[in-house]
Every structure is written in C-alpha cells, then in structure tokens.
Motif scaffolding. Structure first.
Motif, PDB file in Angstrom:
ATOM      1  N   CYS A 124       0.782  -1.266   0.015  1.00  0.00           N
ATOM      2  CA  CYS A 124      -0.079  -0.048   0.086  1.00  0.00           C
ATOM      3  C   CYS A 124       0.710   1.208  -0.082  1.00  0.00           C
ATOM      4  CB  CYS A 124      -0.988   0.122   1.253  1.00  0.00           C
ATOM      5  SG  CYS A 124      -0.352  -0.656   2.588  1.00  0.00           S
ATOM      6  N   HIS A 125       0.454   2.162  -0.724  1.00  0.00           N
ATOM      7  CA  HIS A 125       1.086   3.425  -0.627  1.00  0.00           C
ATOM      8  C   HIS A 125       0.462   4.759  -0.124  1.00  0.00           C
ATOM      9  CE1 HIS A 125       4.191   2.393  -3.950  1.00  0.00           C
ATOM     10  NE2 HIS A 125       3.761   1.101  -3.620  1.00  0.00           N
ATOM     11  N   HIS A 126      -1.071   4.740  -0.601  1.00  0.00           N
ATOM     12  CA  HIS A 126      -1.522   6.101  -0.579  1.00  0.00           C
ATOM     13  C   HIS A 126      -2.816   6.030   0.376  1.00  0.00           C
ATOM     14  CE1 HIS A 126       0.782   6.546  -4.364  1.00  0.00           C
ATOM     15  NE2 HIS A 126       1.236   7.218  -3.331  1.00  0.00           N
ATOM     16  N   PRO A 127      -2.696   6.382   1.671  1.00  0.00           N
ATOM     17  CA  PRO A 127      -3.849   6.575   2.305  1.00  0.00           C
ATOM     18  C   PRO A 127      -4.708   7.808   2.490  1.00  0.00           C
ATOM     19  CG  PRO A 127      -1.916   6.676   4.072  1.00  0.00           C
ATOM     20  CD  PRO A 127      -1.614   6.541   2.260  1.00  0.00           C
ATOM     21  N   ILE A 173      -2.496  -1.013  -8.860  1.00  0.00           N
ATOM     22  CA  ILE A 173      -3.147   0.272  -8.424  1.00  0.00           C
ATOM     23  C   ILE A 173      -1.865   1.070  -7.572  1.00  0.00           C
ATOM     24  CG2 ILE A 173      -4.679   1.380  -7.015  1.00  0.00           C
ATOM     25  CD1 ILE A 173      -6.014   0.157  -9.791  1.00  0.00           C
ATOM     26  N   HIS A 174      -1.628   2.066  -8.210  1.00  0.00           N
ATOM     27  CA  HIS A 174      -0.754   2.951  -7.600  1.00  0.00           C
ATOM     28  C   HIS A 174      -1.260   4.277  -6.939  1.00  0.00           C
ATOM     29  CE1 HIS A 174       3.040   5.700  -7.220  1.00  0.00           C
ATOM     30  NE2 HIS A 174       3.162   4.849  -6.212  1.00  0.00           N
ATOM     31  N   GLY A 175      -1.323   5.318  -7.778  1.00  0.00           N
ATOM     32  CA  GLY A 175      -1.962   6.591  -7.151  1.00  0.00           C
ATOM     33  C   GLY A 175      -3.386   6.410  -6.689  1.00  0.00           C
ATOM     34  N   ASP A 236       0.653   7.479 -13.139  1.00  0.00           N
ATOM     35  CA  ASP A 236       1.488   7.341 -11.754  1.00  0.00           C
ATOM     36  C   ASP A 236       0.557   7.943 -10.471  1.00  0.00           C
ATOM     37  OD1 ASP A 236       3.297   7.131  -9.785  1.00  0.00           O
ATOM     38  OD2 ASP A 236       4.962   8.178 -10.836  1.00  0.00           O
ATOM     39  N   ASN A 237       0.835   8.912 -10.268  1.00  0.00           N
ATOM     40  CA  ASN A 237       0.107   9.689  -9.191  1.00  0.00           C
ATOM     41  C   ASN A 237      -1.180  10.477  -9.484  1.00  0.00           C
ATOM     42  OD1 ASN A 237       1.395   8.885  -6.352  1.00  0.00           O
ATOM     43  ND2 ASN A 237       3.049   9.595  -7.394  1.00  0.00           N
ATOM     44  N   CYS A 238      -2.049  10.884  -8.574  1.00  0.00           N
ATOM     45  CA  CYS A 238      -3.317  11.594  -9.145  1.00  0.00           C
ATOM     46  C   CYS A 238      -3.701  12.475  -7.829  1.00  0.00           C
ATOM     47  CB  CYS A 238      -4.321  10.511  -9.627  1.00  0.00           C
ATOM     48  SG  CYS A 238      -5.061   9.682  -8.512  1.00  0.00           S
ATOM     49  N   PRO A 321       7.324  12.675 -14.775  1.00  0.00           N
ATOM     50  CA  PRO A 321       6.775  13.440 -13.483  1.00  0.00           C
ATOM     51  C   PRO A 321       6.444  12.342 -12.591  1.00  0.00           C
ATOM     52  CG  PRO A 321       5.105  13.300 -15.275  1.00  0.00           C
ATOM     53  CD  PRO A 321       6.432  12.758 -15.839  1.00  0.00           C
ATOM     54  N   HIS A 322       6.258  12.738 -11.266  1.00  0.00           N
ATOM     55  CA  HIS A 322       5.830  11.824 -10.330  1.00  0.00           C
ATOM     56  C   HIS A 322       4.658  12.148  -9.404  1.00  0.00           C
ATOM     57  CE1 HIS A 322       6.187   8.282  -7.546  1.00  0.00           C
ATOM     58  NE2 HIS A 322       6.324   9.334  -6.593  1.00  0.00           N
ATOM     59  N   GLY A 323       4.694  12.878  -8.387  1.00  0.00           N
ATOM     60  CA  GLY A 323       3.480  13.128  -7.464  1.00  0.00           C
ATOM     61  C   GLY A 323       2.674  14.013  -8.397  1.00  0.00           C
ATOM     62  N   LEU A 377       9.548  15.150  -5.774  1.00  0.00           N
ATOM     63  CA  LEU A 377       8.735  14.003  -6.015  1.00  0.00           C
ATOM     64  C   LEU A 377       7.206  14.508  -5.572  1.00  0.00           C
ATOM     65  CD1 LEU A 377      10.875  10.724  -4.658  1.00  0.00           C
ATOM     66  CD2 LEU A 377      10.317  11.763  -6.897  1.00  0.00           C
ATOM     67  N   HIS A 378       7.223  15.012  -4.457  1.00  0.00           N
ATOM     68  CA  HIS A 378       5.797  15.462  -3.752  1.00  0.00           C
ATOM     69  C   HIS A 378       5.926  16.687  -3.291  1.00  0.00           C
ATOM     70  CE1 HIS A 378       4.345  11.386  -4.423  1.00  0.00           C
ATOM     71  NE2 HIS A 378       5.475  10.761  -4.023  1.00  0.00           N
ATOM     72  N   THR A 379       4.663  17.289  -3.058  1.00  0.00           N
ATOM     73  CA  THR A 379       4.667  18.638  -2.767  1.00  0.00           C
ATOM     74  C   THR A 379       3.422  18.731  -1.750  1.00  0.00           C
ATOM     75  OG1 THR A 379       5.454  19.862  -4.770  1.00  0.00           O
ATOM     76  CG2 THR A 379       4.040  21.114  -3.379  1.00  0.00           C
ATOM     77  N   PRO A 427      14.259  11.831   0.860  1.00  0.00           N
ATOM     78  CA  PRO A 427      12.708  11.914   1.250  1.00  0.00           C
ATOM     79  C   PRO A 427      11.968  11.487  -0.147  1.00  0.00           C
ATOM     80  CG  PRO A 427      13.135  14.345   0.808  1.00  0.00           C
ATOM     81  CD  PRO A 427      14.380  13.322   0.715  1.00  0.00           C
ATOM     82  N   GLY A 428      10.715  10.793   0.194  1.00  0.00           N
ATOM     83  CA  GLY A 428       9.603  10.406  -0.913  1.00  0.00           C
ATOM     84  C   GLY A 428       8.376  11.538  -0.591  1.00  0.00           C
ATOM     85  N   HIS A 429       7.324  11.161  -0.019  1.00  0.00           N
ATOM     86  CA  HIS A 429       6.231  12.034   0.322  1.00  0.00           C
ATOM     87  C   HIS A 429       6.537  12.766   1.486  1.00  0.00           C
ATOM     88  CE1 HIS A 429       2.815  10.739  -2.019  1.00  0.00           C
ATOM     89  NE2 HIS A 429       3.424   9.582  -2.001  1.00  0.00           N
ATOM     90  N   ASN A 430       5.982  14.133   1.403  1.00  0.00           N
ATOM     91  CA  ASN A 430       5.748  14.666   2.667  1.00  0.00           C
ATOM     92  C   ASN A 430       4.341  14.976   2.660  1.00  0.00           C
ATOM     93  OD1 ASN A 430       5.649  16.705   0.812  1.00  0.00           O
ATOM     94  ND2 ASN A 430       7.321  17.852   1.642  1.00  0.00           N
ATOM     95  N   CYS A 449      11.336   9.842   4.811  1.00  0.00           N
ATOM     96  CA  CYS A 449      12.536   9.425   4.290  1.00  0.00           C
ATOM     97  C   CYS A 449      12.899   8.043   4.158  1.00  0.00           C
ATOM     98  CB  CYS A 449      13.679  10.121   5.180  1.00  0.00           C
ATOM     99  SG  CYS A 449      13.493  11.822   5.559  1.00  0.00           S
ATOM    100  N   LYS A 450      13.179   7.754   2.842  1.00  0.00           N
ATOM    101  CA  LYS A 450      13.530   6.310   2.533  1.00  0.00           C
ATOM    102  C   LYS A 450      14.627   5.549   3.145  1.00  0.00           C
ATOM    103  CE  LYS A 450      10.313   6.312  -0.357  1.00  0.00           C
ATOM    104  NZ  LYS A 450       9.073   5.748  -0.116  1.00  0.00           N
ATOM    105  N   PHE A 451      15.624   6.534   3.638  1.00  0.00           N
ATOM    106  CA  PHE A 451      16.946   5.755   4.173  1.00  0.00           C
ATOM    107  C   PHE A 451      17.280   6.576   5.417  1.00  0.00           C
ATOM    108  CE2 PHE A 451      17.239   5.790  -0.440  1.00  0.00           C
ATOM    109  CZ  PHE A 451      17.452   4.540  -0.671  1.00  0.00           C
ATOM    110  N   PRO A 489       6.483   3.180   4.601  1.00  0.00           N
ATOM    111  CA  PRO A 489       5.315   3.949   4.686  1.00  0.00           C
ATOM    112  C   PRO A 489       5.650   5.386   3.336  1.00  0.00           C
ATOM    113  CG  PRO A 489       6.148   4.113   6.684  1.00  0.00           C
ATOM    114  CD  PRO A 489       7.146   3.321   5.874  1.00  0.00           C
ATOM    115  N   HIS A 490       5.097   4.988   2.342  1.00  0.00           N
ATOM    116  CA  HIS A 490       5.108   5.797   1.368  1.00  0.00           C
ATOM    117  C   HIS A 490       4.684   7.296   1.524  1.00  0.00           C
ATOM    118  CE1 HIS A 490       6.432   3.272  -2.216  1.00  0.00           C
ATOM    119  NE2 HIS A 490       6.319   2.276  -1.264  1.00  0.00           N
ATOM    120  N   ASP A 491       3.494   7.307   2.285  1.00  0.00           N
ATOM    121  CA  ASP A 491       2.751   8.238   2.367  1.00  0.00           C
ATOM    122  C   ASP A 491       1.976   8.417   3.681  1.00  0.00           C
ATOM    123  OD1 ASP A 491       1.474  10.599   1.796  1.00  0.00           O
ATOM    124  OD2 ASP A 491       0.290   9.749   0.141  1.00  0.00           O
TER     125      ASP A 491
HETATM  126 CU1  K7E Z   1       6.172   8.847  -4.586  1.00  0.00          CU
HETATM  127 CU2  K7E Z   1       3.733   5.219  -4.318  1.00  0.00          CU
HETATM  128 CU3  K7E Z   1       3.292   7.805  -3.614  1.00  0.00          CU
HETATM  129 CU4  K7E Z   1       6.320   6.213  -3.002  1.00  0.00          CU
HETATM  130  S1  K7E Z   1       4.872   6.998  -4.423  1.00  0.00           S
HETATM  131  S2  K7E Z   1       7.508   7.875  -2.434  1.00  0.00           S
END
Ligand code: K7E
Ligand code: CUA
Ligand code: CA
Length: 634
Positions: A124-127, A173-175, A236-238, A321-323, A377-379, A427-430, A449-451, A489-491
């Motif tokens: 899971c990525h996006h709650p 299913i991603h975004g 990707d994301n929406c 693009p991503h987020g 990546l994300h705003t 960092p991935g999401h914030n 943060c991923k690491f 935890p992506h998000d």
């Molecule tokens: Cu950037 Cu699946 Cu929301 Cu991970 S996705 S970070």
C-alpha cells in the motif's frame, strides 16, 4: 540514490552537517544561496529549534492534537500515529495477515477480503480520508494495493478494514485520491502498468493499440467499480480538484516502453486531466464498452487521429513526473518533476477552456514551472501560500511561495524559494497537517525519508526508514523529531483529532460481523447468551460467550476431520477489555473486543486434547482463561 550533491556556491554541505551534529539540530540548511533570509546565529537557531521541539513534546498522559494515518507499504497494513508525538497508536491490518487480531484468519476478515484472501501480501502507498465539501468527514480511509491491484476501505469509527475491491482488467493500482467536492462519491485509482486486452497470452506488444492501462473510478459508498477510462501511456500519481469536476494524473511512461531506457526516451511526458462530469454523462447515456467478463463501463480517453477525447486532455510536462498535488486554495494542480528539477503548476480555472479547445496548445494551462532542486517527488501545502516539495536527490525539503513562482514564470524578477532544509535521508512523500483539505493549517510537516543510514542504532543490513517531523508554523522549518518506521510508509495523512470519532466498544448490530450474526440466527442461537455446540454433518459450530476471565464453554468434543467453526461473543462491556482465542497447534488466533463477535474455521485433523486460550491480556486470571477441544479419532 547517493546523497552527494554539488555544494551550492559558498556553501559546504559537510560543514553544515558538522554544525548540525554540534548543536544536535537540523541547522544544515540555513542561508542556502538564493534564499535571501538573514543567517541566524548558531545559538539563536538552536534556541528556536529547542522551542519547536518543546511544542512537539506530548507529555505522558496527554493526547496528541492530530491523528496520522500511515501506509505500511509492502508490509500491507495501515498505521495510526499521534502527531506531534509520533507515538504509534494502532495498526490496522489490511492487505497482510495479522496474528494478533486474526485479520486474514477470521471468517469476518476473509469475507471482506473476498477472493483476494488467498494473497498473503500487499503493497500500500496512498492512504486518503473521505471528505465533504473539501473537508475530512471522518467516515473512511481508502488505500491502494499495488501488489494485487486492490483498493480497500477502512471505517474510521472502528478503525477496521470493511471493504476490499480487486480492480478488474488492470495491473498495479498505485496513485489513489478521493473526490473532495461536493463529497467523496468517488475514489480515483491509477493502474500503473500497461497490459494487452485481452491479456490471455494471445498478444504481447505493449505499444499496440490493444495495450493500455486505465484510470479507475470506484463508488466510495458501496466500494464497487463505477467506471474505467482508457488512457495513453501509463499512470502514476493523481489528485482531485475542489470543484468536483476534474481529476489529474501523472504519466511517466508515455513511451509505452518496457525498459528503463525506453521509459526515459521522450523529453516530455504528461499530466492527463480527466473531465469527470463528461465521463459520468457518457456512462449514463450508455456510451461505453465492457471488457471480458467484467461489466464495468469503460470509456476511451485516448486521442484518435489528432482529435481529443471528450474525457481527457494531455498536458505535456518535463519527462517522468511523479507526485500530483492540489493546492488547498483549489487553484492549482502541481506535478512534480522527478527527473526535472522543476514542478509544473497547472491552473485549474483554465481547465474549462482547455476542454472547450480554446487554447492553441495544452501547455497554456501551465502558469508556473519553478526550479526547486534535484528530484522533486511530492508537494504539500500550509494554507498560507507556501508549498513544500521533497527533493529526493538533494535530500531536502524546499519551501517556496506559489504566487511568486507564478510571477517569476511571467517574467517578474522575484525569488520564490524561501528555505531548503536537509532531511535524513532522501525523502519521498511529505505531508502537512490537513494539507489536502480546505482546512490546511500549516502546523506540522511529516517527511517520509527512504533511508535512515546512521540515524538510529543499527539493525543489521535492513535499516528502518525515517519519518521526520518538521514544525512549519513559523517562517522557518524546524526539524523536531526522527521517527524510525518499518518498511515502507510511502505516504501519510494528518487529520485533526476533532475530525475522527471512534467507538469505544462495538455495537451489537455492527455490519462487520453481520454475516456471522445471520448464521447464528439460522442456528437458533442468541449470541449474547448461548453456549452451544451445533453439529451439521461434519461441520461443527461452537458458539460461546467470553467474559473476563472465562469462556462460556471450557470443553467441547468433535470428531477427527470435522470442520470446526468457533464463534465467540465478548459480552464484556468494559472499554479496553478485549479477549482473544487461540487454538494451540492449529494456526488459529483472533481478537474479540468488547461487544464484538468473531469467528474462525479450521479442521480438527489431530485426535487428542487441544487446549485453547485467551491471548489478549484481559484480567489477573487471564492465564487461566482456557478450555479444551477433545478430538475423537476417526
Ligand atoms: Cu512517491 Cu507510491 Cu506515492 Cu512512493 S509513491 S514515494
Ligand atoms: Cu480473556 Cu485474556
Ligand atoms: Ca517517460
């Protein structure tokens, strides 16, 4: 993935990291070139950070101001944290199997998981939380499963998953986001991978017309598919807008390639904008197709012979693009560059004209393209006009002013970057407090943060990730907390505690265990009082109550090979007194909270004595809360 970046003119990152080690604070970034803010002395900065940390401190016995809902990534669950303390409050198993609650083992959970209960993994990525008029309504949380193409819903009053849907005709299913306005009628879910239709082994060319992926729209209330939209490229994301009319998604594989090089070939990919109203009308009018065995309405959102589809527009943005994030004032969709150091700002009030073909080219809806740093990546947003974008490669969060970025795009000589803060690391999401609603309050920012590298005691080759808490209530971002988290935890989303109302004990007529109650009724059982064994061929149903510290039945007899269902109703009414049921050596375990009914089915395949016991601590005599299943040889 390296954290090494070029030093900014006059800046030495190593020196900054040294300074941060000295003061124990995240000073790293102060005064980065181009920001133009006065450099605070190390002492006053340390004092400011220490004050911010005190604000983040939640003393023993005190409650947090925010609920945070974290995805558990490829671990498959949702985690509930208190913010700002970052204390983990609860875990909600969803796409995983959980031995404590029996999720994935009990009949109730398996019925909710349906066909897909056979899968033991999820990703899971996006709650995201349901809304009414652009504000959290406290009803549901929705989350995607990339691994097995599912979307699940969690009821926030009990904090349990109550619906799970496998999205047909797509892979991964991603975004995922929800419709914000007028309320969450729909959940929007992007399927990421391009597959042939039909995907029966008769054809394999991904670039052919028969190969595509789809934008998936789910009815939030019944959790069934509403419709699907065929798109060009991948998804990707929406996110959704604040008019209820539009949703938008990023595409990084406009090339429809199957390898890395191919997916980076085009200089530009795009943001696809969906006209939800137009799609709804087409579906209502019966202008759709269906695919294979599925009866879900499908419309085609691809351009044909240079003509636009009435359902979509493709806005070119820099490659991969991503987020995709909607600003809380409802004005902009922001697409994050990833391979480009920029984000693209799309004016939502230009979308009506875009669909009316009033522009010469789609890019006229872009009103800003600020250059922020490497790997955006994300705003997220504070509701005061500032945006906060994660820079994966620079390992920073950059705070910038949206309207200044728009002015700069128009040629004005203004700087839009306000601050860059080093985060640890990559960092991935914030996510800022209430950021995806009209209530965005700009208090806290969580950076995922991923690491973690050296931030925590080492745990072998597999390290925790690091969810950092940043105070954004003032002019400067201040790092106040490091929070190790388990993969991945992506998000996360943050809601104010006043928006979430939970039950303290179960209602006896809760739909969560309604099928079990129905079965009991057919057996003539009153769940709240009966302790009875019912034989039905080789199926045996053992109905019992539980009240601390005893089960209603402490011995029952079955025959080897019987399929045994144990149904337990916890008649304790005292908050927090949950019981458990564990049948030793049978892989059977479950939670029964106050006023809940839970059931589990297994085969009594071994003759002899088999003890069962309560595995949720409930009483001073909890150890004595036991019983025996006597299995007669066949
Ligand atoms: Cu950037 Cu699946 Cu929301 Cu991970 S996705 S970070
Ligand atoms: Cu009942 Cu422990
Ligand atoms: Ca691409």
């Amino acid at each position: 993935m390296s954290k090494e970046t070029e030093d900014k003119p006059g800046m030495n990152r190593r020196r900054f990291l040294g300074a941060s080690a000295l003061t124990g604070a995240g000073v790293a970034m102060l005064g980065t070139a181009g920001i133009g803010s006065a450099v605070m002395s190390r002492e006053s900065w340390a004092a400011a950070v220490s004050e911010a940390r005190q604000n983040a401190h939640v003393a023993p016995g005190e409650l947090d101001e925010y609920y945070g809902f974290w995805s558990g990534g490829h671990q498959g669950e949702v985690r509930v944290l208190g913010v700002p303390s970052m204390r983990e409050l609860m875990r909600i198993p969803v796409f995983n199997v959980d031995s404590a609650t029996g999720w994935g083992l009990t009949n109730e959970s398996r019925a909710i998981m349906g066909e897909s209960a056979k899968y033991l993994n999820g990703d899971c990525h996006h709650p995201h939380l349901s809304m009414a008029d652009g504000r959290y309504d406290g009803k549901y949380l929705f989350i995607n499963d990339k691994a097995n193409s599912r979307v699940a819903r969690i009821r926030l009053d009990i904090m349990k998953c109550d619906k799970m849907l496998t999205v047909p005709n797509v892979q991964a299913i991603h975004g995922l986001r929800v419709q914000k306005v007028p309320h969450t009628k729909y959940v929007f879910a992007n399927a990421e991978f391009i597959i042939p239709h039909p995907n029966d082994g008769s054809q394999f060319d991904t670039t052919a017309d028969y190969s595509y992926t789809m934008f998936n729209v789910i009815d939030a209330e019944n959790m069934e598919m509403a419709f699907q939209v065929i798109v060009e490229g991948n998804l990707d994301n929406c996110d959704a807008d604040y008019t209820g009319k539009y949703a938008a998604a990023t595409c990084y594989n406009s090339e429809k390639a199957t390898d890395l090089g191919g997916m980076m070939r085009n200089e530009r990919d795009w943001v696809v904008v969906f006209n939800i109203e137009a799609i709804e009308q087409a579906v209502k009018a019966g202008n759709f197709i269906t695919l294979g065995d599925s009866d879900v309405p499908v419309v085609d959102g691809r351009r044909k012979d240079g003509n636009n589809s009435p359902f979509t527009r493709y806005v070119p943005v820099p490659k991969n693009p991503h987020g995709l994030n909607t600003s809380p004032d409802g004005k902009y969709f922001i697409a994050n560059g990833k391979l480009s150091p920029t984000v693209s700002i799309i004016a939502i009030d230009r979308l009506d004209d875009l669909f009316a073909n009033k522009y010469d080219e789609e890019r006229e809806v872009i009103v800003g393209e600020p250059e922020l740093g490497l790997g955006p990546l994300h705003t997220t947003f504070d509701g005061r006009g500032y945006a906060y974008t994660t820079l994966f490669i620079d390992s920073q969060v950059v705070k910038w002013n949206i309207e200044d970025a728009v002015r700069a795009y128009n040629g004005d000589d203004v700087s839009y970057i306000r601050q860059k803060l080093d985060v640890q690391y990559q960092p991935g999401h914030n996510h800022a407090s209430l950021t995806e609603t009209r209530d965005a309050d700009g208090k806290w920012l969580v950076v995922l943060c991923k690491f973690s590298k050296d931030r925590f005691l080492l745990t072998g080759p597999l390290h925790p990730e690091n969810d950092q808490l940043i105070d954004i209530s003032g002019d400067e971002m201040k790092l106040v907390h490091d929070g190790p988290t388990y993969a991945e935890p992506h998000d996360c989303v943050l809601a104010h505690r006043s928006q979430i109302k939970t039950r303290k004990i179960w209602e006896r007529n809760d739909p969560f265990f309604a099928p079990t109650a129905e079965m009991a009724k057919k057996d003539g059982i009153v769940l709240e009082s009966d302790n009875k064994v019912i034989r039905d061929g080789n199926k045996v149903r053992v109905y019992m109550t539980s009240m601390a510290p005893a089960y209603g039945i402490n011995e029952f007899t079955v025959k080897q090979g019987d399929e045994v269902t144990v149904i337990i109703t916890n008649i304790d009414e005292i908050e927090d007194v949950s019981h458990g049921f564990c049948m030793t050596n049978h892989g059977v375990s479950m939670e029964i909270s106050p006023q809940q009914t839970s059931s589990v089915t297994f085969v009594a395949d071994k003759p002899g004595v088999h003890w069962y016991y309560c595995n949720w601590f409930c009483h001073a005599l909890h150890m004595e809360m036991v019983g025996r299943m006597l299995v007669e040889p066949a």
